[in-house]
Design an enzyme around this catalytic site. Structure first.
Site, PDB file in Angstrom:
ATOM      1  N   LYS A 185       0.836  -1.189   0.000  1.00 51.31           N
ATOM      2  CA  LYS A 185       0.000   0.000   0.000  1.00 51.31           C
ATOM      3  C   LYS A 185       0.875   1.244   0.000  1.00 51.31           C
ATOM      4  O   LYS A 185       1.937   1.270   0.622  1.00 51.31           O
ATOM      5  CB  LYS A 185      -0.898   0.020   1.253  1.00 51.31           C
ATOM      6  N   GLU A 242      -8.776  12.029  12.400  1.00 49.25           N
ATOM      7  CA  GLU A 242      -7.893  10.952  12.847  1.00 49.25           C
ATOM      8  C   GLU A 242      -7.003  11.388  14.012  1.00 49.25           C
ATOM      9  O   GLU A 242      -6.146  12.272  13.862  1.00 49.25           O
ATOM     10  CB  GLU A 242      -7.022  10.451  11.690  1.00 49.25           C
TER      11      GLU A 242
END
Length: 427
Positions: free
Chosen positions: A181, A226
């Protein structure tokens, strides 16, 4: 005060004196901010705002976190603190924002002259100076901030079509086995008719995105969903987000999309990488950890995310500050990729822009090392433009895995620009 010149440049200061007293609720904290160096870290109306600069340090390079921690230890060790509340956020505190990359790595910690905080039903004001501090200021709502006027948007470092090609290149290299990723970001440039009064977008972000952490430190502002790490009296928590789908505005349709997101193999794979990277980074500092097996869907006004809250217990033998824990976590798979070193190298190679402090840690810390740092997402940097105008640089990023579709990733990035883009609107 000693420091490494290449890594840290502090303001000159003597011993700081901080005094916190409880006060009556003054109303919305963001409404109190004057134009004088405003700082903020708020969620659902709670947190801290500040103004003025009692002390600061600028750090850079690979040692930017260590240099900032060393400076804060020196400042807090010599400070005189009178704190009648002893709640998280009272007493001597600093706010900080740190660069994503090591080079150049420009970062900052700021100690405001005045801090106003709220936690639950308690509100306080802290005055910080280099001698016996003055009485606290009157806490009154400031006039409506100056509107940015007409706002014109343009592509930043890489246009949409070119960015899709970058995503396609990353997918190809993932499928070739180079990595699992990588998170790729792009920027958008907003030209404002007048220099930006950051309090204008801050008030709107705080109102529209109250489930996020609305922040401003030294020209970087936003509303991040976040939480990178919170350290509070031995308990450490982190909220991991990875896997995103855009909302439609139709509640029934959005519920169906949330269910789709929760079952998406592509998004679950991306999320698993992010959770694993956070858990692995926190584990050396914790005696026990709780890592939920499955994520939940976090609903925000513009998008929905797969989310997992990781928690751990830090033993008394571990003296790591919240900033040191943030440094250990940065960059997580949520903003870098997996494996991290390979992903970060690829970002530098193909992304085509300098992230600055976007996607780096942003938050606050107290004299004991407790505090909160989020990831600077849904964010922007601002400064002067030509001929008395303003310039705002917005950022958005997407996690790229083997199944990623470049067109869909571009649409996701566009959705992530929405919070700041909308907050700049108005005359």
């Amino acid at each position: 005060m000693t420091s490494t010149p290449s890594a840290a440049t502090p303001t000159s200061l003597g011993r700081l004196v901080a005094r916190s007293i409880e006060v009556a609720d003054p109303g919305p904290l963001l409404d109190l901010l004057p134009e004088d160096a405003p700082t903020a870290w708020l969620r659902r109306g709670e947190g801290i705002v500040g103004w003025g600069v009692a002390a600061s340090v600028r750090t850079s390079g690979p040692e930017r976190f260590d240099a900032a921690v060393d400076w804060w230890h020196q400042v807090s060790a010599s400070a005189v603190v009178r704190d009648e509340l002893a709640v998280p956020g009272s007493g001597l505190i600093c706010l900080g924002s740190f660069a994503f990359a090591d080079d150049p790595g420009d970062s900052v910690l700021i100690v405001p002259k005045v801090v106003v905080g709220r936690r639950g039903d308690r509100t306080w004001v802290t005055v910080i100076g280099d001698d016996e501090v003055s009485p606290p200021p009157d806490l009154v709502a400031q006039p409506e901030p100056r509107a940015p006027g007409e706002v014109v948007f343009a592509d930043g470092s890489v246009g949409g079509t070119a960015w899709e090609a970058v995503v396609a290149q990353a997918v190809q290299r993932i499928n070739a086995g180079e990595l699992e990723k990588v998170v790729l970001a792009r920027d958008l440039i907003a030209s404002t008719e007048a220099p930006l009064d950051v309090r204008w977008p801050l008030r709107r972000l705080g109102s529209e995105y109250e489930m996020c952490w609305t922040f401003h430190v030294d020209g970087l502002f936003g509303a991040t969903p976040e939480l990178l790490v919170r350290r509070e009296r031995g308990l450490v928590t982190s909220r991991v987000l990875a896997g995103t789908i855009r909302r439609t505005g139709d509640d029934e349709r959005d519920l169906a999309l949330a269910a789709t997101l929760a079952r998406s193999s592509k998004d679950l794979e991306e999320h698993e990488y992010a959770v694993r990277s956070v858990a692995d980074s926190l584990a050396p500092h914790c005696t026990s950890m709780n890592v939920p097996e499955s994520p939940f869907v976090l609903h925000l006004p513009n998008v929905m995310h797969l989310a997992t809250d990781v928690a751990g217990v830090v033993p008394d033998t571990d003296s790591s500050t919240v900033l040191e824990l943030a440094a250990a976590l940065h960059p997580s798979a949520a903003v870098g990729g997996t494996p991290t070193d390979v992903a970060v190298a690829m970002i530098s190679e193909i992304e085509g822009m300098d992230r600055g402090r976007y996607a780096g840690p942003v938050g606050w810390m107290d004299a004991s090392g407790d505090g909160e740092f989020g990831i600077a997402l849904r964010s922007a940097e601002y400064g002067p433009g030509p001929n008395g105008t303003g310039r705002v640089r917005l950022f958005a990023g997407c996690g790229i895995v083997a199944e990623s579709d470049p067109e869909s990733e571009l649409a996701e990035a566009q959705a992530k620009f929405v919070p700041v883009r909308d907050a700049l609107a108005g005359r």
